[in-house]
Design an enzyme around this catalytic site. Structure first.
Site, PDB file in Angstrom:
ATOM      1  N   LYS A   1       0.851  -1.179   0.000  1.00 20.13           N
ATOM      2  CA  LYS A   1       0.000   0.000   0.000  1.00 20.13           C
ATOM      3  C   LYS A   1       0.891   1.235   0.000  1.00 20.13           C
ATOM      4  O   LYS A   1       1.944   1.259   0.647  1.00 20.13           O
ATOM      5  CB  LYS A   1      -0.885  -0.030   1.244  1.00 20.13           C
ATOM      6  CG  LYS A   1      -1.959   1.032   1.320  1.00 20.13           C
ATOM      7  CD  LYS A   1      -2.810   0.798   2.570  1.00 20.13           C
ATOM      8  CE  LYS A   1      -3.892   1.835   2.742  1.00 20.13           C
ATOM      9  NZ  LYS A   1      -4.715   1.566   3.952  1.00 20.13           N
TER      10      LYS A   1
ATOM     11  N   SER B   1      -9.458   1.575   3.259  1.00 18.89           N
ATOM     12  CA  SER B   1      -8.619   2.369   2.385  1.00 18.89           C
ATOM     13  C   SER B   1      -7.606   1.550   1.591  1.00 18.89           C
ATOM     14  O   SER B   1      -6.950   2.078   0.684  1.00 18.89           O
ATOM     15  CB  SER B   1      -7.880   3.433   3.205  1.00 18.89           C
ATOM     16  OG  SER B   1      -7.022   2.833   4.163  1.00 18.89           O
TER      17      SER B   1
ATOM     18  N   SER C   1      -9.919  -0.883   7.210  1.00 17.57           N
ATOM     19  CA  SER C   1      -9.241  -0.628   5.937  1.00 17.57           C
ATOM     20  C   SER C   1      -8.546  -1.835   5.331  1.00 17.57           C
ATOM     21  O   SER C   1      -8.143  -1.799   4.178  1.00 17.57           O
ATOM     22  CB  SER C   1      -8.233   0.512   6.104  1.00 17.57           C
ATOM     23  OG  SER C   1      -8.905   1.740   6.254  1.00 17.57           O
TER      24      SER C   1
END
Length: 658
Positions: free
Chosen positions: A237, A318, A342
């Site tokens: 990420k 996210s 997330s």
């Protein structure tokens, strides 16, 4: 992701930049307007080509039909201005005689929104605004797009769904090299991420990925593999630091031009284990913590990530790009981060496994923070075996993250030892009904099916009718000190500490190096055309004044949330009922919020598909450092249910799953 964001809507919006991929090279960021060619759709087709396309669509099982109209309409592209009372299904029926093509309208409209934001659509609830624009593609254009997507999806399918153990066996036998695997993934990324369905799940590719793979292939040949991750490609990420040619920006232009001084601790573990860092995954910018109206899966650098099962639907966030890339077989495994949902939410909606570890089991050093009391880093994978392998590589005590000292004697370097196919026999699994509430009929059907399967495998199901402090938690959030001010209080100090580790990138001259929240706010204004086009930065602005709570309020609120959800909540219920784990519909349960506030682990596993054709997940929750127990019960469920299915990248509603 904060507590309030769990249930709010998510808007579909366009990319504000483009990323062009050269085969086997780094992804290059451009601030230029995307070309219409990104749609990869022909406006005119000759009869022979149209016939070929129709055959391709039929063969792929994705034939678009209009049951109530003998003639497919429209035959030319049109722009429709939304009228009062319109919804997507109604508009689709108006033009095509069926609501099946509503997703195609959304997909084409969000692409057109690159040029005109008036085409942006809120697809979380499908509400349309009077006066907004919709792009109504001709039926030829829809056929062409779906056919090309179907062809793109067949790129390097020989390596799809391979697990880490399968890959290692092939490499040991000389049937596959890390170089070949990395190159195959890059081919699929080129076919699916910036063309074809335009998933937009990856911000940047590592220009050294193939060289890393070559070095690891040579090492394997000379001295054997370091371990199960040797030569395995992994995506990070884009809030996880790497001290290499990749940027780490949390999806924001505010962090471009500066770089971290060293790898994140979890990245050091991956490199030591022999993993190939393939690139950085897209995300909800700043992990969904810049503005209350932030958009799940969107960042200024990466654009909007699309759900691979239905291209008009949210990928959640996210860790959106990590979930989409893993599910779409663009990489073997990925890392995500979670504050409250997330990792688990995008894992569920993208049909994969996600492990949100206990706070402190994995280091947050070198990770763009929200709040140190809630942030964690965990694996996202297509199987529990792969996730367990990655988890073992990223645990350990890190002097740069004091909270990891609590994990001493409680972490393992090999979590696959807890994958017991008979782990459900004798297990006591609790269903806390107050944390689940009323479920939609399709979710209830899937949940009941999962419970029945686990009972048949020897588990005892315990119904829990009360969760201590449940109403008090929400009253405290609403009337005393909300969780958002607590997060913002920590964010203010944590982000300043993180920014102090950033240095200017080589050969880059910056007029401002961000060191404080005020600097980030100013930089967002400097990049307002990219950053503030669709939503603002109210959470940043609140954070700049310490979340508007005092030190004493913060300390009391944090301790109260921890106690009510943890020791006197989940842990108390489990002890009183002698439970192995709590089970829940992952995305539909408040147990996810409880676990986030308590700092406890969650494992989510694919559990089937809802009536709208999107994946659904079953979650397992336990107290701190109970990952071994959760793996023991989640693994046999995964093996017995076998609900993981690769996505089809649909532009039309899938009647088979409705």
């Amino acid at each position: 992701m904060c507590m309030q964001k769990i249930t709010r809507g998510f808007m579909r919006i366009p990319k504000s930049n483009t990323i062009s991929f050269s085969r086997h090279t780094d992804a290059k960021i451009s601030e230029e307007k995307p070309s219409k060619e990104r749609m990869t759709v022909n406006h005119t087709l000759n009869p022979i080509l149209l016939a070929v396309i129709a055959v391709l669509v039929v063969v792929s099982g994705l034939f678009l039909t209009s049951p109530s109209s003998p003639t497919l309409q429209p035959k030319t592209n049109q722009v429709y201005i939304v009228q009062k009372g319109d919804d997507l299904g109604k508009v689709a029926k108006m033009f095509y005689g069926s609501d099946e093509l509503a997703p195609a309208i959304v997909w084409f409209s969000t692409i057109k929104a690159d040029e005109d934001p008036a085409f942006a659509i809120n697809t979380q609830d499908n509400n349309l605004k009077e006066g907004q624009k919709l792009w109504i593609p001709s039926i030829e254009e829809v056929f062409s797009a779906q056919a090309k997507i179907s062809v793109a999806a067949r790129t390097r399918t020989d390596l799809m769904e391979l697990s880490i153990p399968q890959i290692q066996r092939m490499m040991d036998a000389g049937q596959l090299t890390s170089h070949q695997l990395v190159a195959a993934y890059i081919d699929r990324i080129h076919a699916l991420d910036r063309t074809g369905p335009m998933l937009d799940s990856i911000i940047e590719l590592n220009p050294d990925a193939l060289a890393m793979a070559d070095a690891l292939d040579a090492e394997r040949k000379a001295s054997g593999p370091r371990g199960p991750l040797h030569g395995i490609p992994i995506l990070l990420k884009d809030n996880i630091d790497t001290a290499d040619k990749l940027e780490t920006t949390a999806g924001s232009f505010a962090l471009t031009g500066t770089v971290p001084g060293q790898d994140a601790f979890v990245v050091e573990g991956l490199r030591k284990a022999g993993a190939v860092i393939l690139g950085k995954a897209n995300l909800s910018e700043w992990a969904n913590y810049r503005d209350n109206a932030s958009i799940s899966g969107w960042s200024a650098r990466g654009g909007l990530t699309r759900n691979p099962y239905r291209l008009d639907s949210t990928p959640w966030g996210s860790s959106s790009g990590s979930g989409v890339a893993v599910s779409s077989n663009l990489v073997t495994v990925a890392l995500g981060t979670e504050t409250a949902g997330s990792i688990t939410a995008p894992s569920v909606i993208n049909g994969i496994v996600g492990i949100k570890p206990t706070i402190g089991l994995t280091s947050r050093a070198g990770v763009v923070p929200i709040a140190h009391s809630f942030d964690t880093v965990g694996p996202m994978a297509r199987s529990l075996t792969d996730a367990a392998i990655v988890l073992g590589a990223i645990t350990g005590v890190d002097p740069r993250d004091p909270m990891t000292s609590n994990s001493a004697g409680k972490f393992y370097f090999d979590y696959t030892q807890f994958l017991d196919p008979n782990g459900l026999k004798g297990a006591r699994l609790g269903i806390v009904r107050p944390l689940i509430g009323d479920m939609p009929p399709d979710v209830e059907r899937l949940f009941n099916k999962a419970i029945a399967l686990m009972k048949a495998a020897g588990a005892e199901i315990v119904e829990i009718k009360d969760m201590p402090h449940l109403q008090e938690v929400f009253d405290y959030n609403d009337k005393t000190v909300g969780i958002t001010p607590v997060l913002s209080y920590e964010f203010n100090g944590d982000i300043a500490a993180y920014l102090s580790t950033r240095v200017p990138a080589p050969n880059v001259k910056l007029s401002r190096i961000p060191r404080t929240m005020d600097d980030l706010i100013a930089l967002n204004k400097d990049f307002s055309a990219q950053e503030l086009k669709f939503f603002g930065q109210d959470l940043f602005e609140d954070t700049a004044v310490h979340g508007k709570i005092s030190d004493a309020q913060y300390q009391e609120a944090l301790a109260t949330y921890r106690r009510w959800t943890g020791a006197e909540g989940i842990e108390a219920v489990m002890k009183d009922n002698n439970l192995t784990a709590l089970v829940m519909p992952t995305n539909e349960s408040l147990a996810r919020i409880y676990a986030a506030l308590a700092g406890y682990p969650i494992i989510t596993v694919p559990g089937g598909f809802t009536d709208n054709g999107l994946p659904w997940g079953l979650g397992f929750v336990g107290p701190a450092y109970s990952e071994p127990s959760l793996l023991r019960v989640a693994y046999p469920y995964e093996q017995l249910s076998q609900e993981r299915r690769p996505p089809q990248f649909l532009l039309t509603l899938n009647r088979k799953n409705r």
